[in-house]
Scaffold this active site. Sequence first.
Site, PDB file in Angstrom:
ATOM      1  N   THR A  84       0.853  -1.195   0.000  1.00 23.16           N
ATOM      2  CA  THR A  84       0.000   0.000   0.000  1.00 23.16           C
ATOM      3  C   THR A  84       0.885   1.240   0.000  1.00 23.16           C
ATOM      4  O   THR A  84       1.731   1.408   0.888  1.00 23.16           O
ATOM      5  CB  THR A  84      -0.941  -0.021   1.212  1.00 23.16           C
ATOM      6  OG1 THR A  84      -1.771  -1.178   1.093  1.00 23.16           O
ATOM      7  CG2 THR A  84      -1.817   1.228   1.268  1.00 23.16           C
ATOM      8  N   LYS A 119      -0.985  -1.073  -4.287  1.00 23.06           N
ATOM      9  CA  LYS A 119      -2.322  -0.578  -3.923  1.00 23.06           C
ATOM     10  C   LYS A 119      -2.281   0.901  -3.577  1.00 23.06           C
ATOM     11  O   LYS A 119      -1.434   1.324  -2.786  1.00 23.06           O
ATOM     12  CB  LYS A 119      -2.847  -1.358  -2.709  1.00 23.06           C
ATOM     13  CG  LYS A 119      -4.168  -0.844  -2.127  1.00 23.06           C
ATOM     14  CD  LYS A 119      -4.682  -1.744  -1.015  1.00 23.06           C
ATOM     15  CE  LYS A 119      -6.023  -1.315  -0.457  1.00 23.06           C
ATOM     16  NZ  LYS A 119      -5.946  -0.215   0.503  1.00 23.06           N
ATOM     17  N   HIS A 149      -7.959   4.563  -0.758  1.00 21.13           N
ATOM     18  CA  HIS A 149      -7.966   4.116   0.636  1.00 21.13           C
ATOM     19  C   HIS A 149      -9.342   4.359   1.281  1.00 21.13           C
ATOM     20  O   HIS A 149      -9.454   4.741   2.440  1.00 21.13           O
ATOM     21  CB  HIS A 149      -6.870   4.859   1.408  1.00 21.13           C
ATOM     22  CG  HIS A 149      -6.227   4.080   2.520  1.00 21.13           C
ATOM     23  ND1 HIS A 149      -4.957   3.564   2.421  1.00 21.13           N
ATOM     24  CD2 HIS A 149      -6.668   3.728   3.755  1.00 21.13           C
ATOM     25  CE1 HIS A 149      -4.643   2.954   3.560  1.00 21.13           C
ATOM     26  NE2 HIS A 149      -5.681   3.022   4.376  1.00 21.13           N
TER      27      HIS A 149
HETATM   28  C1  FNR Z   1      -8.772   0.483   5.506  1.00 19.73           C
HETATM   29  N1  FNR Z   1      -7.923   0.380   4.407  1.00 19.73           N
HETATM   30  C2  FNR Z   1      -6.675  -0.164   4.578  1.00 19.73           C
HETATM   31  N2  FNR Z   1      -5.846  -0.353   3.509  1.00 19.73           N
HETATM   32  C3  FNR Z   1      -4.638  -0.935   3.658  1.00 19.73           C
HETATM   33  O1  FNR Z   1      -3.939  -1.120   2.675  1.00 19.73           O
HETATM   34  N3  FNR Z   1      -4.211  -1.317   4.898  1.00 19.73           N
HETATM   35  C4  FNR Z   1      -4.947  -1.152   6.021  1.00 19.73           C
HETATM   36  O2  FNR Z   1      -4.540  -1.525   7.108  1.00 19.73           O
HETATM   37  C5  FNR Z   1      -6.218  -0.530   5.868  1.00 19.73           C
HETATM   38  N4  FNR Z   1      -7.001  -0.305   6.969  1.00 19.73           N
HETATM   39  C6  FNR Z   1      -8.287   0.144   6.792  1.00 19.73           C
HETATM   40  C7  FNR Z   1      -9.127   0.227   7.900  1.00 19.73           C
HETATM   41  C8  FNR Z   1     -10.451   0.612   7.742  1.00 19.73           C
HETATM   42  C9  FNR Z   1     -11.341   0.675   8.942  1.00 19.73           C
HETATM   43  C10 FNR Z   1     -10.938   0.942   6.460  1.00 19.73           C
HETATM   44  C11 FNR Z   1     -12.372   1.356   6.246  1.00 19.73           C
HETATM   45  C12 FNR Z   1     -10.098   0.896   5.360  1.00 19.73           C
HETATM   46  C13 FNR Z   1      -8.421   0.706   3.039  1.00 19.73           C
HETATM   47  C14 FNR Z   1      -9.124  -0.486   2.395  1.00 19.73           C
HETATM   48  O3  FNR Z   1      -8.198  -1.490   2.050  1.00 19.73           O
HETATM   49  C15 FNR Z   1      -9.865  -0.105   1.088  1.00 19.73           C
HETATM   50  O4  FNR Z   1      -8.966   0.573   0.227  1.00 19.73           O
HETATM   51  C16 FNR Z   1     -11.109   0.765   1.298  1.00 19.73           C
HETATM   52  O5  FNR Z   1     -11.754   0.455   2.520  1.00 19.73           O
HETATM   53  C17 FNR Z   1     -12.093   0.578   0.147  1.00 19.73           C
HETATM   54  O6  FNR Z   1     -13.204   1.391   0.287  1.00 19.73           O
HETATM   55  P1  FNR Z   1     -14.624   0.882   0.867  1.00 19.73           P
HETATM   56  O7  FNR Z   1     -14.926  -0.478   0.270  1.00 19.73           O
HETATM   57  O8  FNR Z   1     -14.491   0.835   2.349  1.00 19.73           O
HETATM   58  O9  FNR Z   1     -15.577   1.929   0.390  1.00 19.73           O
HETATM   59  C1  LAC Z   2      -6.444   3.108   8.027  1.00 22.05           C
HETATM   60  C2  LAC Z   2      -5.056   2.571   7.986  1.00 22.05           C
HETATM   61  C3  LAC Z   2      -4.599   1.878   9.169  1.00 22.05           C
HETATM   62  O1  LAC Z   2      -6.974   3.417   6.962  1.00 22.05           O
HETATM   63  O2  LAC Z   2      -4.818   1.905   6.823  1.00 22.05           O
HETATM   64  O3  LAC Z   2      -7.003   3.305   9.136  1.00 22.05           O
END
Ligand code: FNR
Ligand code: LAC
Length: 368
Positions: A162, A234, A258
């Site tokens: 990421t 990502k 994200h």
């Molecule tokens: C995330 N996302 C995320 N991405 C990543 O690469 N590592 C992580 O630790 C996290 N942590 C994380 C926590 C929470 C609570 C959320 C909501 C999101 C981003 C996630 O992988 C993704 O890109 C988005 O959540 C996609 O959008 P939607 O489906 O939530 O609308």
């Molecule tokens: C987040 C991080 C931890 O979106 O990816 O909260």
Amino acid sequence: VARRRTLEIRTLGELEAAAAALLPEAIRGYVNGGAAEEVTLRENHAAFGRWTLRPRVLEEVRTLDLATKMLGAEVRAPFFIAPTAYQRAVHPDGERGMARAASHVGILAVFSTLSSDSLEAIARAAPSGPRWFQVYLQPKFVDSQALAERAERAGYSALVVTVDTPVLGSRDQQLASGFAMENPVALGNGRNVVSPPRPPGGPGPRFPLEGGSEASWELLRRLRETTTLPLVVKGLLRAEDAQRAVEVGASAVIVSNHGGRQLDRSPASLDALPEIVEAVGDRVEVYVDGGVRRGSDVLVALALGARAVGLGRPPLWALAVDGEAGVGRFLGLLSSELATSLAILGRRSVQEVDRTDVRPAPLGRSTS
Ligand code: FNR
Ligand code: LAC
């Protein structure tokens, strides 16, 4: 608040409401919140409303096929569970429950560096996968390498790096809810694994990012050279970055902002998808995440060139509502919505969906 029986839940919207009713305010703020004014968060879903699907009639659609391949591995549907941190904060089943539910139905799940269970425990909970590991580059490159090696040894079949998080975004809702990023749940991958730094405080003009990583294209190349696992990058929103990712050896990219949690006013992921498909889609697989809430959303993304779509919050809502069983219910709901939409679109297989299946909506059409 009484938990609703999962079986009564018929849409992802109902799932969201059920989770909102039972999660403590701070956890809800962390999960649902986005960056700043949440323009990008809202746009992520709204962008799907700017496309129309064009049904083809009288096609033979008696057998519907949702299966596809992601980096050569067969998956049962063209959607996957995106990596999200601290899953035990929403339900004690945590990452292990998430892994079991996904593996049970052959859906890919990606697990975060910041998981509340260790990556090894997750792998043991659902040995057959399919399962990828998401890497946050650590302040010292050797620590990123160590995570990559552990993931490889534990049987993860790709590394998702990421790259959109040099610092965590300004998360107004999360802060207002009282959620503290520091150690909300024990970090499963070890005490020395760090989260991206919080936004710097105090007056400028220089802001040293304490605990920041020396992320660079060169480090990505080094990671590529030190692992045999395919690399998935990502968090891309620009064609030229996607090109660079492919040049350093990425096997796939995920178009993502994200979940609207990083730079508010960055484009909706779906809006950035076409330029990235155009730039690298003939060389690597392109996935997208952000705002997918309906089977028809999945079809729009596939029509615009995505191989598969990720979902972040909806599986967390499902986990919150009913643990592993809730995630199973969520995966079933989305699959059945997708199959329904596919049949009416007049396509037998998700692999047949193409650019002719969508058209921009007339200007002024209201979006959700
Ligand atoms: C995330 N996302 C995320 N991405 C990543 O690469 N590592 C992580 O630790 C996290 N942590 C994380 C926590 C929470 C609570 C959320 C909501 C999101 C981003 C996630 O992988 C993704 O890109 C988005 O959540 C996609 O959008 P939607 O489906 O939530 O609308
Ligand atoms: C987040 C991080 C931890 O979106 O990816 O909260």
